[in-house]
Design a protein around this motif. Structure first.
Motif, short mmCIF file in Angstrom:
data_model
loop_
_atom_site.label_atom_id
_atom_site.label_comp_id
_atom_site.label_asym_id
_atom_site.label_seq_id
_atom_site.Cartn_x
_atom_site.Cartn_y
_atom_site.Cartn_z
N LEU A 141 0.83 -1.09 -0.11
CA LEU A 141 0.06 -0.08 0.08
C LEU A 141 0.89 1.28 -0.01
O LEU A 141 0.46 2.23 -0.58
N LYS A 142 1.95 1.16 0.71
CA LYS A 142 2.77 2.26 0.73
C LYS A 142 3.39 2.49 -0.60
O LYS A 142 3.75 3.87 -1.06
N ALA A 169 -3.52 1.54 5.04
CA ALA A 169 -2.03 1.29 5.51
C ALA A 169 -2.05 1.71 6.90
O ALA A 169 -1.30 0.92 8.04
N TRP A 170 -2.58 2.62 7.49
CA TRP A 170 -2.67 3.17 8.90
C TRP A 170 -3.65 2.33 9.52
O TRP A 170 -3.54 1.94 10.71
N LEU A 171 -4.91 1.70 9.00
CA LEU A 171 -5.84 1.01 10.03
C LEU A 171 -5.45 -0.36 10.10
O LEU A 171 -5.55 -1.05 11.08
N THR A 209 -3.88 -11.88 7.86
CA THR A 209 -5.08 -11.54 7.22
C THR A 209 -5.16 -10.10 6.93
O THR A 209 -5.33 -9.76 5.48
N ALA A 210 -4.68 -9.31 7.84
CA ALA A 210 -4.52 -7.73 7.38
C ALA A 210 -3.60 -7.47 6.11
O ALA A 210 -3.76 -6.91 5.26
N THR A 263 -2.93 -6.05 0.45
CA THR A 263 -2.18 -6.46 -0.61
C THR A 263 -3.16 -6.66 -1.92
O THR A 263 -3.00 -6.15 -3.10
N VAL A 264 -4.48 -7.23 -1.56
CA VAL A 264 -5.49 -7.16 -2.57
C VAL A 264 -6.01 -5.83 -2.92
O VAL A 264 -6.05 -5.49 -4.13
#
Length: 309
Positions: free
Chosen positions: A5-6, A54-56, A66-67, A72-73
């Motif tokens: 995400l970054k 990404a923060w969550l 899982t996160a 990534t999805v």
């Protein structure tokens, strides 16, 4: 922070800069707007969205794997969508609603699949956040309400994919779906966002709703900062109630502008029913704010000024 995400957020920032240059150096116009304006707006929006998710994700402490996969999805889905938007802009073709050629139709279908995938992944994150224990009550409510309202805002986007009455009357329409309601896309619009000034525009509810993901946590953060100076806000129950009231107002605003758009009414030209609904929303919000500040019904949980961060 979640690396994929970054990375996507960084790429979107770069694309936004390149697209902004394109707005000024490429004089092509598509659907009434500079051809690189859509890539610019989507790049900025996706960068903010990816950063927020990404923060969550670290808050899902019990399900880190899982996160990671959910993030990534979402990163992959957003990247694929942006590649198509930029590619179509470079070709001088409309990316959304375009069924003019087999290639255009296939690309639009892929975009639809990526958005649906991102929505489902965000929904799973919302469910996990609802059951995840977050120590600070006010922050927990802001995060949970924010992602739920954002899901609703993202869902407004699916309304845009429905054929308009005019398109339903065509045997093989080249454009399927629209932002505007009651008028054609590409007409007079508000600066930068382009929301129609002559008819309804579903992008208003879509945009406002999506950014609940940032607005509510930022509101919670602002309350914590204000607690350094305002003693009443050091009470966690007061802050929690204020966040609940703001969440109610924000969700009501999304519903209001979406309802307005579905009736073919421009955001800047509300009729009497719209104004009445807006007035009711403001009154209820004012009452909720007064109730929030009146004091908790339970034993208060206070935060000393030095403990607020």
């Amino acid at each position: 922070m979640h690396r994929p995400l970054k990375t996507v957020a960084g790429l979107m920032a770069a694309i936004a800069l390149v697209s902004l240059v394109g707005v000024f150096v490429d004089d092509r116009v598509l659907v009434g707007a500079p051809i690189w304006l859509k890539p610019f707006k989507f790049a900025v929006s996706i960068a903010i969205y990816a950063t927020t998710i990404a923060w969550l994700l670290p808050r899902l402490e019990r399900r880190p794997r899982t996160a990671w996969w959910l993030g990534t999805v979402i990163a992959a889905a957003m990247l694929i969508e942006m590649v198509i938007i930029v590619g179509q802009a470079a070709r001088g073709r409309q990316s959304h609603f375009n069924a003019g050629t087999p290639l255009d139709g296939a690309l639009y279908s892929i975009m639809g699949a990526t958005i649906a995938t991102a929505w489902v992944a965000t929904l799973v994150i919302a469910i996990l956040l609802l059951i995840q224990r977050i120590p600070e009550r006010a922050t927990a409510l802001a995060v949970r309400l924010g992602i739920l309202v954002a899901l609703g805002g993202m869902g407004v986007g699916f309304l845009m994919t429905m054929p308009t009455p005019a398109q339903l009357g065509q045997e093989r329409p080249t454009i399927v779906g629209a932002h505007a309601v009651g008028v054609a896309d590409g007409g007079p619009g508000l600066p930068l966002v382009g929301w129609s000034t002559t008819g309804g525009d579903l992008r208003a509810g879509h945009f406002i709703g999506m950014h609940a993901l940032q607005a509510l946590p930022l509101f919670a953060f602002a309350l914590m900062l204000a607690a350094r100076r305002i003693a009443r806000l050091r009470d966690e129950w007061v802050r929690t109630r204020l966040i609940g009231t703001f969440g109610f107002f924000y969700a009501g605003l999304v519903v209001l502008v979406t309802w307005q758009a579905l009736r073919g009414q421009s955001l800047i030209h509300p009729d009497a029913p719209t104004l009445a609904a807006a007035a009711l929303l403001l009154v209820l919000t004012a009452l909720g704010t007064a109730w929030s500040l009146a004091g908790p019904r339970h034993s208060p949980v206070t935060v000393a000024p030095a403990e607020v961060c």
